[in-house]
Design a protein around this motif. Structure first.
Motif, PDB file in Angstrom:
ATOM      1  N   GLY A  37      -7.484 -26.194 -30.256  1.00 15.29           N
ATOM      2  CA  GLY A  37      -6.213 -25.572 -30.592  1.00 15.29           C
ATOM      3  C   GLY A  37      -5.110 -26.137 -29.729  1.00 15.29           C
ATOM      4  N   TYR A  38      -4.038 -25.369 -29.620  1.00 19.27           N
ATOM      5  CA  TYR A  38      -2.884 -25.815 -28.859  1.00 19.27           C
ATOM      6  C   TYR A  38      -2.632 -24.844 -27.718  1.00 19.27           C
ATOM      7  CZ  TYR A  38      -2.246 -28.696 -32.955  1.00 19.27           C
ATOM      8  OH  TYR A  38      -2.448 -29.593 -33.966  1.00 19.27           O
ATOM      9  N   ALA A 104      -3.316 -31.303 -24.487  1.00 16.29           N
ATOM     10  CA  ALA A 104      -4.731 -30.927 -24.504  1.00 16.29           C
ATOM     11  C   ALA A 104      -4.974 -30.149 -25.793  1.00 16.29           C
ATOM     12  CB  ALA A 104      -5.085 -30.068 -23.293  1.00 16.29           C
ATOM     13  N   ILE A 105      -6.008 -30.542 -26.558  1.00 13.25           N
ATOM     14  CA  ILE A 105      -6.240 -29.914 -27.860  1.00 13.25           C
ATOM     15  C   ILE A 105      -7.656 -29.357 -28.006  1.00 13.25           C
ATOM     16  CG2 ILE A 105      -4.456 -31.153 -29.114  1.00 13.25           C
ATOM     17  CD1 ILE A 105      -6.674 -33.112 -30.054  1.00 13.25           C
ATOM     18  N   LYS A 120     -17.429 -36.870 -30.411  1.00  9.99           N
ATOM     19  CA  LYS A 120     -17.553 -36.767 -31.869  1.00  9.99           C
ATOM     20  C   LYS A 120     -17.409 -35.334 -32.349  1.00  9.99           C
ATOM     21  CE  LYS A 120     -20.328 -40.924 -32.236  1.00  9.99           C
ATOM     22  NZ  LYS A 120     -21.636 -41.521 -32.515  1.00  9.99           N
ATOM     23  N   HIS A 121     -18.073 -34.404 -31.671  1.00  8.32           N
ATOM     24  CA  HIS A 121     -18.028 -33.024 -32.158  1.00  8.32           C
ATOM     25  C   HIS A 121     -16.717 -32.317 -31.821  1.00  8.32           C
ATOM     26  CE1 HIS A 121     -21.848 -32.622 -34.174  1.00  8.32           C
ATOM     27  NE2 HIS A 121     -22.319 -33.476 -33.279  1.00  8.32           N
ATOM     28  N   LEU A 122     -16.101 -32.654 -30.703  1.00  6.15           N
ATOM     29  CA  LEU A 122     -14.777 -32.085 -30.425  1.00  6.15           C
ATOM     30  C   LEU A 122     -13.741 -32.592 -31.424  1.00  6.15           C
ATOM     31  CD1 LEU A 122     -14.516 -32.053 -26.526  1.00  6.15           C
ATOM     32  CD2 LEU A 122     -14.440 -30.079 -28.058  1.00  6.15           C
ATOM     33  N   LEU A 123     -13.800 -33.878 -31.743  1.00  5.94           N
ATOM     34  CA  LEU A 123     -12.861 -34.427 -32.730  1.00  5.94           C
ATOM     35  C   LEU A 123     -13.099 -33.796 -34.103  1.00  5.94           C
ATOM     36  CD1 LEU A 123     -10.490 -36.358 -32.896  1.00  5.94           C
ATOM     37  CD2 LEU A 123     -12.094 -38.196 -33.363  1.00  5.94           C
ATOM     38  N   LYS A 128     -11.178 -29.978 -38.128  1.00  8.28           N
ATOM     39  CA  LYS A 128     -11.406 -28.776 -38.945  1.00  8.28           C
ATOM     40  C   LYS A 128     -10.324 -27.744 -38.660  1.00  8.28           C
ATOM     41  CE  LYS A 128     -15.673 -27.447 -38.191  1.00  8.28           C
ATOM     42  NZ  LYS A 128     -17.046 -26.947 -38.252  1.00  8.28           N
ATOM     43  N   PHE A 129     -10.007 -27.552 -37.386  1.00 10.42           N
ATOM     44  CA  PHE A 129      -8.972 -26.595 -36.973  1.00 10.42           C
ATOM     45  C   PHE A 129      -7.618 -26.970 -37.577  1.00 10.42           C
ATOM     46  CE2 PHE A 129      -5.369 -26.194 -34.065  1.00 10.42           C
ATOM     47  CZ  PHE A 129      -5.233 -24.816 -34.008  1.00 10.42           C
TER      48      PHE A 129
END
Length: 167
Positions: A37-38, A104-105, A120-123, A128-129
């Motif tokens: 998120g933000y 930071a996201i 890979k999974h954070l991206l 998705k978010f």
């Protein structure tokens, strides 16, 4: 500090886009404690200066939803003591002078999660978010980093598969 993302101006500077190896996304770690998120991250996640120290480039992409709605986004991963932190670096042409801004996201716990799997999974989770936002629309891969074009295509295939499963 990492160098500025490079904006390619010649066809010879672009990574080859058409034919790439088909790779699969590694299994998601269990547990995978993450947040995307933000902002609103725990105080020990993001450095006090608000910019990463020694981040690794994951990938730089271009997106376009129209002639005046486009941009370049570079994604980085930073290793902190307890967390992997996903950073977005976007070209800000709404300021003078123009500059690259950090944001930071996302982050996940480093325990039992290696760098490549975290990236890979954070991206994937960030894209998705950001559904229906410009960042998840990848039209061109400008620069490979820790992730290859094949890795990005695997993430996009998984994102598409998950979106289709939701209907």
């Amino acid at each position: 500090m990492s160098r500025l993302p490079k904006i390619q101006m010649l066809p010879s500077e672009m990574p080859q886009q058409r034919i790439s190896e088909v790779v699969s996304l590694p299994s998601r770690p269990v547990p995978f404690d993450f947040e995307v998120g933000y902002g609103n991250f725990a105080p020990d996640v993001v450095p006090k200066q608000g910019v990463p120290r020694s981040p690794k480039l994951l990938v730089q992409v271009e997106w376009a939803e129209g002639p005046v709605n486009n941009g370049i986004s570079a994604f980085y991963l930073q290793a902190r003591k307890k967390y992997w932190v996903l950073w977005l670096r976007m070209f800000n042409d709404n300021s003078y002078p123009w500059r690259w801004d950090w944001q930071a996201i996302g982050y996940c716990n480093r325990a039992n999660v290696d760098e490549e799997v975290a990236a890979k999974h954070l991206l994937l989770e960030y894209w998705k978010f950001s559904e229906n936002r410009f960042e998840n629309s990848v039209d061109w891969i400008n620069q490979e980093g820790l992730l290859s074009i094949a890795d990005i295509k695997a993430i996009l295939r998984e994102l598409s598969r998950q979106q289709q499963a939701l209907g």
